[in-house]
Design a protein around this motif. Structure first.
Motif, PDB file in Angstrom:
ATOM      1  N   UNK A 150       0.820  -1.218   0.000  1.00  0.00           N
ATOM      2  CA  UNK A 150       0.000   0.000   0.000  1.00  0.00           C
ATOM      3  C   UNK A 150       0.850   1.263   0.000  1.00  0.00           C
ATOM      4  N   UNK A 151       2.151   1.122   0.298  1.00  0.00           N
ATOM      5  CA  UNK A 151       3.095   2.234   0.394  1.00  0.00           C
ATOM      6  C   UNK A 151       2.768   3.171   1.561  1.00  0.00           C
ATOM      7  N   UNK A 152       1.970   2.708   2.528  1.00  0.00           N
ATOM      8  CA  UNK A 152       1.616   3.525   3.688  1.00  0.00           C
ATOM      9  C   UNK A 152       2.605   3.268   4.819  1.00  0.00           C
ATOM     10  N   UNK A 153       2.803   4.285   5.685  1.00  0.00           N
ATOM     11  CA  UNK A 153       3.737   4.154   6.798  1.00  0.00           C
ATOM     12  C   UNK A 153       3.155   4.737   8.077  1.00  0.00           C
ATOM     13  N   UNK A 154       3.691   4.276   9.204  1.00  0.00           N
ATOM     14  CA  UNK A 154       3.477   4.880  10.516  1.00  0.00           C
ATOM     15  C   UNK A 154       4.862   5.036  11.127  1.00  0.00           C
ATOM     16  N   UNK A 155       5.156   6.232  11.610  1.00  0.00           N
ATOM     17  CA  UNK A 155       6.453   6.565  12.183  1.00  0.00           C
ATOM     18  C   UNK A 155       6.250   6.977  13.641  1.00  0.00           C
TER      19      UNK A 155
END
Length: 142
Positions: A107-112
């Motif tokens: 999905x190319x999504x991130x959580x940082x």
């Protein structure tokens, strides 16, 4: 929240991603009182080391692994901060500020996530209180 830069060094061509935060929030100490805080949304470029074996974000080195296993949903990656670069470019160990970067390669999504030993776990009476933060967004291939 700062951006990050991931560097690819493998037999593959460099993978470059451009990322943008959709949300960014955290816990902030103001005059001895903790509250939630929203941050300015950031955009940043990303390079990957190998096949997501490591990333470099804000001059910090992260080791990455599949969140579950190499055979079960290997596109879900968890990267843990392990070291930093000094101003001279040398690798130095950097502790006390746990940082985790989750990335879904499909999905190319991130959580940082960035927390501090001087963040919310402190009583907030010290001048050196840090802000604990979390952001999420999406990256795209160049």
């Amino acid at each position: 929240m700062g951006g990050f830069l991931l560097i690819a060094q493998s037999a593959h061509a460099d993978t470059v991603l451009y990322c943008a935060e959709d949300v960014s929030t955290g816990l902030s100490n103001s005059s001895g009182s903790w509250k939630t805080t929203d941050f300015k949304l950031e955009r940043f470029s990303v390079k990957v080391i190998g096949d997501f074996s490591q990333i470099i974000k804000d001059d910090n080195i992260y080791d990455c692994r599949p969140a579950f296993s190499a055979s079960f949903e290997p596109h879900r990656l968890t990267c843990f901060h392990t070291a930093s670069f000094s101003d001279s470019g040398k690798v130095v160990e950097y502790g006390g500020l746990p940082k985790v970067f989750h990335f879904n390669a499909k999905t190319q999504r991130f959580v940082d996530v960035s927390v501090s030993t001087y963040g919310f776990t402190e009583d907030g009476t010290q001048d050196n209180s840090d802000t604990d933060s979390m952001s999420g967004g999406k990256c795209e291939n160049v």
